[in-house]
Design an enzyme around this catalytic site. Structure first.
Site, PDB file in Angstrom:
ATOM      1  CE  LYS A 109      -4.057   1.660   2.114  1.00 48.58           C
ATOM      2  NZ  LYS A 109      -5.194   0.738   3.688  1.00 48.58           N
TER       3      LYS A 109
HETATM    4  O1  G3P Z   1      -7.529   2.034   5.188  1.00 54.10           O
HETATM    5  C1  G3P Z   1      -7.786   3.316   4.661  1.00 54.10           C
HETATM    6  C2  G3P Z   1      -9.572   3.547   5.295  1.00 54.10           C
HETATM    7  O2  G3P Z   1     -10.410   2.697   5.195  1.00 54.10           O
HETATM    8  C3  G3P Z   1      -8.721   4.472   6.714  1.00 54.10           C
HETATM    9  O3  G3P Z   1     -10.753   4.573   7.010  1.00 54.10           O
HETATM   10  O4  G3P Z   1     -11.958   5.575   9.114  1.00 54.10           O
HETATM   11  O5  G3P Z   1      -9.198   5.950   8.203  1.00 54.10           O
HETATM   12  O6  G3P Z   1     -11.036   6.883   7.312  1.00 54.10           O
HETATM   13  P1  G3P Z   1     -10.822   6.154   7.888  1.00 54.10           P
END
Ligand code: G3P
Length: 218
Positions: A84
């Site tokens: 990633k």
């Molecule tokens: O893994 C990346 C993403 O899904 C992060 O989510 O909830 O931290 O915006 P969030």
């Protein structure tokens, strides 16, 4: 539609995996830090649990050489490791290099269709537009998914679109209607997807009425 789980928590991964609908795992530094465990311990636990599904592991370096160094170390841990990488100039170069050398990448922190286009041109296997964080600042996150899908389909790029930053079941529903390839979903939202109050009421009634069925075979 493929379902990934967005977590580094091994218990959540196990529970989701038991449902037999899990297609992959995505992590990020925040999710790894939440476990409170050493990085390699978490990663090895995850890879052991799901040796046959794509597991996205994020690099911590921001420069090209550093990204490649970390990617090489991570890719050695399993054939299912996906690197990633954030959408930056160095990140794009690293994606191009890694994909050319047979290492799959997932380009993260995508907030605009143009960032997605660049990642697709660089040959990313996966791209991760963040819908929840856009909704948080009063932009419609799902519009981004729809625009990226149109661009991807217009030119036939091979990148799979992962809806990331999923916060609720509506994100999954809208993503499915738009035709996103994958949703990476926190465990809490996966459990919300299965629930409906009318299902609970209906089941309760069936169980009650079953008591009145004469000569039950089981
Ligand atoms: O893994 C990346 C993403 O899904 C992060 O989510 O909830 O931290 O915006 P969030």
């Amino acid at each position: 539609m493929k379902f990934f789980i967005d977590t580094a928590n091994i218990e959540e991964i196990r529970k989701a995996n038991e449902l037999k609908i899990l297609d992959g795992i995505t992590t990020n530094p925040t999710l790894i830090a939440k476990t409170g465990k050493p990085f390699m311990e978490v990663v090895k636990e995850i890879l052991n649990e799901v040796p046959d599904k794509p597991v996205s592991l994020e690099v911590a370096s921001t420069d090209y050489e550093g990204m490649l160094r970390e990617a090489e170390q991570l890719a050695k841990l399993g054939d299912n490791v996906v690197i990633k990488i954030p959408i930056t100039i160095d990140g794009l170069k690293a994606v191009k290099y890694l994909e050319y050398n047979g290492v799959k990448t997932n380009v993260t922190l995508i907030f605009s269709p143009m960032q997605a286009l660049l990642a697709m041109k660089a040959g990313a296997s996966y791209i991760s537009p963040f819908v929840g964080r856009l909704d948080d600042i009063s932009h419609t996150g799902m519009e981004l998914i729809s625009q990226i899908k149109t661009i991807r389909d217009n030119y036939g790029y091979n990148s799979q679109i992962i809806i990331a930053s999923v916060r609720n079941p509506l994100h999954v529903l809208e993503g499915a209607l738009v035709g996103a390839d994958i949703a990476t979903i926190p465990y809490k939202v996966i459990s919300q997807l299965i629930k409906h109050p009318l299902t609970d009421i209906g089941l309760e009634r069936f169980l009650k009425d079953w008591e009145n069925v004469p000569e039950k075979p089981f």
